[in-house]
Scaffold this motif. Structure first.
Motif, PDB file in Angstrom:
ATOM      1  N   GLY A 141       0.795  -1.180  -0.035  1.00 14.59           N
ATOM      2  CA  GLY A 141       0.114   0.013  -0.043  1.00 14.59           C
ATOM      3  C   GLY A 141       0.893   1.048  -0.102  1.00 14.59           C
ATOM      4  N   ALA A 142       2.227   1.209   0.183  1.00 13.67           N
ATOM      5  CA  ALA A 142       2.991   2.457   0.316  1.00 13.67           C
ATOM      6  C   ALA A 142       3.279   3.144  -1.182  1.00 13.67           C
ATOM      7  CB  ALA A 142       4.384   2.151   0.897  1.00 13.67           C
ATOM      8  N   GLN A 143       2.935   2.306  -2.259  1.00  9.91           N
ATOM      9  CA  GLN A 143       3.572   2.824  -3.542  1.00  9.91           C
ATOM     10  C   GLN A 143       2.501   2.208  -4.256  1.00  9.91           C
ATOM     11  OE1 GLN A 143       6.295   4.814  -4.362  1.00  9.91           O
ATOM     12  NE2 GLN A 143       7.466   4.350  -2.378  1.00  9.91           N
ATOM     13  N   ASP A 144       1.325   2.909  -5.073  1.00 11.52           N
ATOM     14  CA  ASP A 144       0.323   2.262  -5.705  1.00 11.52           C
ATOM     15  C   ASP A 144       0.021   3.098  -6.942  1.00 11.52           C
ATOM     16  OD1 ASP A 144      -0.136   0.643  -3.778  1.00 11.52           O
ATOM     17  OD2 ASP A 144      -2.203   1.210  -3.443  1.00 11.52           O
ATOM     18  N   LEU A 145      -0.432   2.404  -7.694  1.00 14.01           N
ATOM     19  CA  LEU A 145      -0.745   2.949  -9.155  1.00 14.01           C
ATOM     20  C   LEU A 145      -2.295   3.367  -9.176  1.00 14.01           C
ATOM     21  CD1 LEU A 145      -0.063   3.119 -12.319  1.00 14.01           C
ATOM     22  CD2 LEU A 145      -0.681   0.827 -12.685  1.00 14.01           C
ATOM     23  N   TYR A 146      -2.651   4.609  -9.453  1.00 11.22           N
ATOM     24  CA  TYR A 146      -4.065   4.896  -9.409  1.00 11.22           C
ATOM     25  C   TYR A 146      -4.515   5.555 -10.646  1.00 11.22           C
ATOM     26  CZ  TYR A 146      -3.672   5.275  -4.034  1.00 11.22           C
ATOM     27  OH  TYR A 146      -3.757   4.889  -2.905  1.00 11.22           O
ATOM     28  N   THR A 147      -5.961   5.449 -10.649  1.00  5.72           N
ATOM     29  CA  THR A 147      -6.846   5.911 -11.394  1.00  5.72           C
ATOM     30  C   THR A 147      -8.028   6.815 -10.866  1.00  5.72           C
ATOM     31  OG1 THR A 147      -8.233   3.888 -11.834  1.00  5.72           O
ATOM     32  CG2 THR A 147      -6.475   4.046 -13.218  1.00  5.72           C
ATOM     33  N   MET A 148      -8.924   7.327 -11.676  1.00  4.62           N
ATOM     34  CA  MET A 148     -10.055   7.898 -11.028  1.00  4.62           C
ATOM     35  C   MET A 148     -11.300   7.159 -11.321  1.00  4.62           C
ATOM     36  SD  MET A 148      -9.052  10.636  -9.881  1.00  4.62           S
ATOM     37  CE  MET A 148     -10.453  11.397  -9.518  1.00  4.62           C
ATOM     38  N   PRO A 149     -12.364   7.440 -10.232  1.00  4.01           N
ATOM     39  CA  PRO A 149     -13.622   6.493 -10.423  1.00  4.01           C
ATOM     40  C   PRO A 149     -14.112   7.131 -11.907  1.00  4.01           C
ATOM     41  CG  PRO A 149     -13.616   7.950  -8.516  1.00  4.01           C
ATOM     42  CD  PRO A 149     -12.334   8.236  -9.228  1.00  4.01           C
ATOM     43  N   GLY A 150     -14.686   5.986 -12.363  1.00  4.38           N
ATOM     44  CA  GLY A 150     -15.230   5.951 -13.740  1.00  4.38           C
ATOM     45  C   GLY A 150     -14.229   5.850 -15.070  1.00  4.38           C
ATOM     46  N   SER A 164      -8.130  -2.590 -15.453  1.00  2.00           N
ATOM     47  CA  SER A 164      -6.942  -3.645 -15.205  1.00  2.00           C
ATOM     48  C   SER A 164      -5.657  -3.165 -15.763  1.00  2.00           C
ATOM     49  CB  SER A 164      -7.135  -4.884 -15.949  1.00  2.00           C
ATOM     50  OG  SER A 164      -7.195  -4.756 -17.491  1.00  2.00           O
ATOM     51  N   LEU A 165      -4.504  -3.585 -15.327  1.00  2.00           N
ATOM     52  CA  LEU A 165      -3.305  -3.336 -15.926  1.00  2.00           C
ATOM     53  C   LEU A 165      -3.051  -3.408 -17.665  1.00  2.00           C
ATOM     54  CD1 LEU A 165      -0.657  -5.068 -13.430  1.00  2.00           C
ATOM     55  CD2 LEU A 165      -1.487  -2.588 -13.877  1.00  2.00           C
ATOM     56  N   ALA A 166      -3.867  -4.190 -18.057  1.00  2.00           N
ATOM     57  CA  ALA A 166      -3.996  -4.531 -19.662  1.00  2.00           C
ATOM     58  C   ALA A 166      -4.469  -3.210 -20.060  1.00  2.00           C
ATOM     59  CB  ALA A 166      -4.789  -5.819 -19.996  1.00  2.00           C
ATOM     60  N   ASP A 167      -5.514  -2.414 -19.443  1.00  2.00           N
ATOM     61  CA  ASP A 167      -5.920  -1.483 -20.072  1.00  2.00           C
ATOM     62  C   ASP A 167      -5.009   0.033 -20.105  1.00  2.00           C
ATOM     63  OD1 ASP A 167      -8.365  -2.678 -20.414  1.00  2.00           O
ATOM     64  OD2 ASP A 167      -9.048  -1.964 -18.273  1.00  2.00           O
ATOM     65  N   LEU A 168      -3.907  -0.411 -19.618  1.00  2.00           N
ATOM     66  CA  LEU A 168      -2.784   0.656 -19.364  1.00  2.00           C
ATOM     67  C   LEU A 168      -2.337   0.856 -20.932  1.00  2.00           C
ATOM     68  CD1 LEU A 168      -1.066   0.438 -16.060  1.00  2.00           C
ATOM     69  CD2 LEU A 168      -2.619   2.205 -16.801  1.00  2.00           C
TER      70      LEU A 168
END
Length: 335
Positions: free
Chosen positions: A124-133, A138-142
């Motif tokens: 939880g100290a280093q995370d990859l973030y997006t916004m709601p909606g 998933s990672l593949a969507d990057l």
């Protein structure tokens, strides 16, 4: 002597990076001359990330003062900035991410000694973030999307590259944006200027509280599980010229590390005491995931060589780093 861990449950902290600048004279290249500068005034440049909790606690709880040091903290946007100022002589001690230090050492841009460990990543100290909606689920969507990090090819890039590779996603298919410093990344994510962002604490909790950002993936997995993030360095020349001042700083720092690793409330208070917009609200501080803060009972330069060499090995794996580089070149005691 190996560093030790002082608690059973690790605290998780990130981000990133601290810089200590010594305002004392660089003159006098002997230990005898250094004796007179123990009561030094040191200007500290620091990336205000949770990885530096041990330093912040030592500062706010007067541990540096108890060692005869006057600390004037300043804040920088990245470890790369800290290194550049250190090389120019404006900072004599810095704290930041190992990846940037090792890159500078290998390139001949700096000649550094790692004299203390700062943080080891935990969940939880280093995370990859997006916004709601967000359409990114998933990672593949990057693939084809933009991801914000605070500087090119640094610790956050390495952690993300490791994560993508282990999930079968070519790193070249993701576009990294490096023009935003940490405090501005949450706003860039919220505005849609970037599609995703890598955020260490406390910027992650701030993004959740202020904008409702949601974690897509924890970087604490695979090859970078419990990965060393931050350490403290001095140039080899400065360390040799000022051994007593360095030892005084080290003693206070290790006290701060021990408190940070055992007392969550002290970490929260330190982050709530940061100035201006950097100050966390009690709500955000309570949400933070904390790191492990390694503690050493040995002399200056007592670090876990195996742990630090692991950083080099992962850099070789994911960054194509110089295969001949060994961490021994950056250790005061040669490992």
């Amino acid at each position: 002597m190996r560093t030790r861990r002082v608690r059973g449950t690790a605290l998780l902290v990130t981000a990133l990076s601290l810089v200590l600048a010594a305002g004392c004279s660089a003159g006098g290249g002997t230990a005898a001359a250094a004796e007179s500068d123990v009561h030094a005034t040191l200007t500290v440049g620091v990336v205000p990330a949770l990885d530096s909790a041990g330093f912040f606690i030592a500062y706010y709880e007067g541990l540096f003062k108890a060692q005869g040091l006057t600390i004037k903290p300043k804040f920088v946007t990245s470890s790369e900035t800290a290194i550049a100022l250190q090389v120019k002589g404006q900072y004599q001690i810095t704290g930041g991410n190992y990846v940037s230090y090792i890159q500078a050492q290998q390139a001949g841009a700096a000649n550094l000694d790692i004299f203390a460990e700062g943080s080891v990543m935990e969940p939880g100290a280093q995370d990859l973030y997006t916004m709601p909606g967000s359409p990114i689920r998933s990672l593949a969507d990057l693939k084809g999307r933009t991801v914000a990090i605070n500087a090119p090819n640094n610790i956050l890039y390495l952690l993300t590259a490791s994560l993508l590779t282990e999930h079968g996603i070519p790193v070249k298919d993701v576009h990294f944006v490096t023009k935003y410093p940490f405090p501005l990344i949450p706003g860039a994510l919220n505005s849609g200027a970037v599609d995703a962002a890598v955020l260490p604490e406390p910027f992650a909790s701030s993004a959740e509280e202020q904008y409702g950002a949601v974690p897509l993936a924890d970087l604490n997995q695979g090859a970078t599980t419990n990965f060393p993030v931050e350490g403290y360095v001095a140039t080899k020349q400065w360390a040799k010229q000022h051994p007593q001042t360095l030892a005084a700083f080290y003693r206070a720092l290790e006290e701060g590390q021990q408190i940070a690793d055992a007392n969550r409330a002290a970490v929260e208070r330190a982050m709530e005491d940061l100035p201006g917009d950097l100050r966390l609200t009690p709500t955000a501080a309570a949400l933070m995931s904390l790191d492990e803060y390694p503690v050493s009972s040995g002399p200056v330069g007592t670090v876990d060589k195996i742990r630090l060499q692991r950083v080099v090995n992962v850099m070789k794996q994911f960054l194509g780093f110089d295969p001949s580089f060994n961490i021994n070149s950056m250790l005061i005691n040669g490992g």
